[in-house]
Write an enzyme that holds these catalytic residues in place. Sequence first.
Site, PDB file in Angstrom:
ATOM      1  N   HIS A 144      17.746 -37.282  -4.538  1.00  0.00           N
ATOM      2  CA  HIS A 144      16.951 -37.658  -3.366  1.00  0.00           C
ATOM      3  C   HIS A 144      15.471 -37.329  -3.558  1.00  0.00           C
ATOM      4  O   HIS A 144      14.723 -37.278  -2.581  1.00  0.00           O
ATOM      5  CB  HIS A 144      17.503 -36.958  -2.119  1.00  0.00           C
ATOM      6  CG  HIS A 144      18.923 -37.344  -1.817  1.00  0.00           C
ATOM      7  ND1 HIS A 144      19.269 -38.591  -1.344  1.00  0.00           N
ATOM      8  CD2 HIS A 144      20.085 -36.672  -1.985  1.00  0.00           C
ATOM      9  CE1 HIS A 144      20.584 -38.659  -1.205  1.00  0.00           C
ATOM     10  NE2 HIS A 144      21.109 -37.506  -1.592  1.00  0.00           N
ATOM     11  N   CYS A 163       0.843  -1.191   0.000  1.00  0.00           N
ATOM     12  CA  CYS A 163       0.000   0.000   0.000  1.00  0.00           C
ATOM     13  C   CYS A 163       0.877   1.239   0.000  1.00  0.00           C
ATOM     14  O   CYS A 163       1.860   1.331   0.725  1.00  0.00           O
ATOM     15  CB  CYS A 163      -0.949   0.074   1.196  1.00  0.00           C
ATOM     16  SG  CYS A 163      -2.144  -1.245   1.248  1.00  0.00           S
ATOM     17  N   GLU A 172       8.004 -15.751  -9.884  1.00  0.00           N
ATOM     18  CA  GLU A 172       7.276 -14.534  -9.500  1.00  0.00           C
ATOM     19  C   GLU A 172       6.883 -13.665 -10.687  1.00  0.00           C
ATOM     20  O   GLU A 172       5.878 -12.963 -10.620  1.00  0.00           O
ATOM     21  CB  GLU A 172       8.027 -13.719  -8.448  1.00  0.00           C
ATOM     22  CG  GLU A 172       9.287 -13.071  -8.916  1.00  0.00           C
ATOM     23  CD  GLU A 172      10.013 -12.328  -7.805  1.00  0.00           C
ATOM     24  OE1 GLU A 172       9.363 -11.827  -6.887  1.00  0.00           O
ATOM     25  OE2 GLU A 172      11.259 -12.262  -7.874  1.00  0.00           O
ATOM     26  N   ASN A 174      -1.918   2.271   5.459  1.00  0.00           N
ATOM     27  CA  ASN A 174      -1.013   1.188   5.054  1.00  0.00           C
ATOM     28  C   ASN A 174      -0.675   0.417   6.321  1.00  0.00           C
ATOM     29  O   ASN A 174      -0.118   0.988   7.259  1.00  0.00           O
ATOM     30  CB  ASN A 174       0.262   1.798   4.428  1.00  0.00           C
ATOM     31  CG  ASN A 174       1.372   0.782   4.274  1.00  0.00           C
ATOM     32  OD1 ASN A 174       1.114  -0.409   4.117  1.00  0.00           O
ATOM     33  ND2 ASN A 174       2.607   1.237   4.302  1.00  0.00           N
TER      34      ASN A 174
HETATM   35  C1  F6R Z   1      11.710 -11.150  -4.814  1.00  0.00           C
HETATM   36  C2  F6R Z   1      11.469 -10.074  -3.867  1.00  0.00           C
HETATM   37  C3  F6R Z   1      11.053 -10.422  -2.494  1.00  0.00           C
HETATM   38  C4  F6R Z   1      11.829  -9.568  -1.485  1.00  0.00           C
HETATM   39  C5  F6R Z   1      11.298  -9.810  -0.080  1.00  0.00           C
HETATM   40  C6  F6R Z   1      12.105  -9.053   0.963  1.00  0.00           C
HETATM   41  O1  F6R Z   1      12.108 -10.675  -6.050  1.00  0.00           O
HETATM   42  O2  F6R Z   1      11.598  -8.922  -4.203  1.00  0.00           O
HETATM   43  O3  F6R Z   1      11.218 -11.772  -2.240  1.00  0.00           O
HETATM   44  O4  F6R Z   1      13.177  -9.900  -1.574  1.00  0.00           O
HETATM   45  O5  F6R Z   1       9.971  -9.405  -0.012  1.00  0.00           O
HETATM   46  O6  F6R Z   1      12.050  -7.678   0.745  1.00  0.00           O
HETATM   47  P1  F6R Z   1      13.104  -6.718   1.374  1.00  0.00           P
HETATM   48  O7  F6R Z   1      14.431  -7.040   0.803  1.00  0.00           O
HETATM   49  O8  F6R Z   1      12.641  -5.349   0.994  1.00  0.00           O
HETATM   50  O9  F6R Z   1      13.080  -6.937   2.862  1.00  0.00           O
END
Ligand code: F6R
Length: 614
Positions: free
Chosen positions: A510, A2, A494, A100
């Site tokens: 495995h 958000c 993703e 948010n």
């Molecule tokens: C994958 C991605 C997420 C972030 C995760 C942590 O491409 O962007 O998996 O790595 O949400 O986010 P941060 O690094 O901002 O804590």
Amino acid sequence: MCGIVGYVGDKDAYPLLINGLKRLEYRGYDSAGVALIGSQGLRIHKCQGKVSDLEAHMRDVDRSGNVGIGHTRWATHGAPNDVNAHPHVSTSGDLALIHNGIIENYAPLKEELRSRGHTFRSETDTEVLVNLIEDIQRSEEVDLPEAVRLALENVVGAYAIAVIDRKSPGMLVAARKSSPLVIGIGEHGEHYLASDATPIVEHTKNVVYMEDGEIAIIDRTKGLKIRNVKNQEKTPFIQALEMHLETLEKGGYDHFMLKEIHEQPRSIRDSMRGRLNLAQGEVVLGGIKDYEQKFVNAKRILILGCGTSWHAGLVGEYLFEELARIPVEVEYASEFRYRNPIIHEDDIVIAISQSGETADTLAAIELAKGRGATIIGICNVVGSSIPRVTHAGSYTHAGPEIGVASTKAFTAQVTVLTLMALMVGHKKGTISGSRFHRLLNELDAIPSKVEQVLKNEAQIKYIADIYKNATNALYLGRGYTFPVALEGALKLKEISYIHAEGYPAAEMKHGPIALIDEEMPVFVIATKGASYEKVVSNIQEVKARKGKVIAIVTEGDTVVKGLADHAIAIPETPDALVPLLSVVPMQLISYHIAVMLGRNVDQPRNLAKSVTVE
Ligand code: F6R
């Protein structure tokens, strides 16, 4: 998760709000809305979909007003539809609020407010909060700022909010707890509010990062006042923003993700700048200078993060254990906090986060801090929440990352971890002087080697075209490249929505080997190094079952080239630095497959950057 914007001043609020929402759209894109106060009173416009849908909807309506708030939503409570879109309005229609975060005790509050005559249209927790504020405003006969303060005393959860009141048309009240808010102070007395500085930078460089528990009262005539929850006035701490507008634009690329992949030679270089000193043969990490001895004496390092940051942490485990001989445990922040982890006072906890706002990582830090551990942050967003709760840290200097899929943040995190491990290993004497110097030179050469890897893009695109219709994919790596396999699989799933799994190459036999048939693309990192021969055997096992092998190999390799269906060459570098090069083809493969499938690469479905809910 958000995005919030607000404006109070003499200009037309709407264009400022809508442009601000476009900058914050990476935080959620389920719905968008604005509330404006002008000569026509308070007006709310909101709809399901993206900010561009809101913009289309706004074409034929009155958009005037000098005070306003705007919101782009990542749905938590209630489906992504028009009714659940923010802003939410109080029962009387006087108050509009954007939020948010999550109000955890919204259900009992809703029941109580219902019994007091409030009505609810949406399924959101936010609508409860706006009615609670109105209820207090009326029953206690207090002004808007005081009603907000009293309401927040009754709320359990996380929030960044902004509220406007039809009856106080020149005022905006904002508050934060565990979700970020920044206030921009304009030259002519106008004020901007946003979840991060990206909507503000084009208007002013003077900003105030709000602290937890603070309430900001922004008044068109009286300016900005900040109070804490105990109603004590605080002097706003104004900082100069170090952000450049061009870093927030696509700069000629089709997508932010592609731009960010191509920025890596620069972002890795920036993450080393002033820290890797080849002439002196040393690593200087100013931000953690006072904690060097603690690192040297540490019996254990815990690394916390989520998603891609967790993968960077796994590379950190290999680096610290090999170079500094310190045992490392890498934990998903979300798991760490919900068990009863053993934390010692002499533990060093490294928290990794691009956004610096991830709720699970923040909560895990608080837990570890409460038990006496030393917390070191590795974050990208300057002024975000995590760097403010850690004892010390090193920023990654990757620059704003706007594509939801993390790319340049990963390589910047791994660069900083490499510098840390080298610095500690050198100080401890766990690596020889000659190896230390060799690794410094090799690390210094990484940005130009990444440039070379990027030159393979046409070949990578060709491979992407062949495998774009796969429904599953396997990613294999060993040692330092096992985390890269995990990261490659995450990137593919993703943004392309193709199911993918990352495994240590030796684990394949495995279980996952059962999945292999002639339809299955298997991406294998098979660079020259400690486990090269073993990985070659793993490739043979895949080929024996008719799997398709796409291998990342060291330039000049002929053995794997002869076995694999496709081989993407990367320059030679020591094992410890291979993740920085081998992840780049993985990022490009995912990017091109997703583009070919017509996916929204920068804003993949169901996701948002900056995950500020648990
Ligand atoms: C994958 C991605 C997420 C972030 C995760 C942590 O491409 O962007 O998996 O790595 O949400 O986010 P941060 O690094 O901002 O804590």
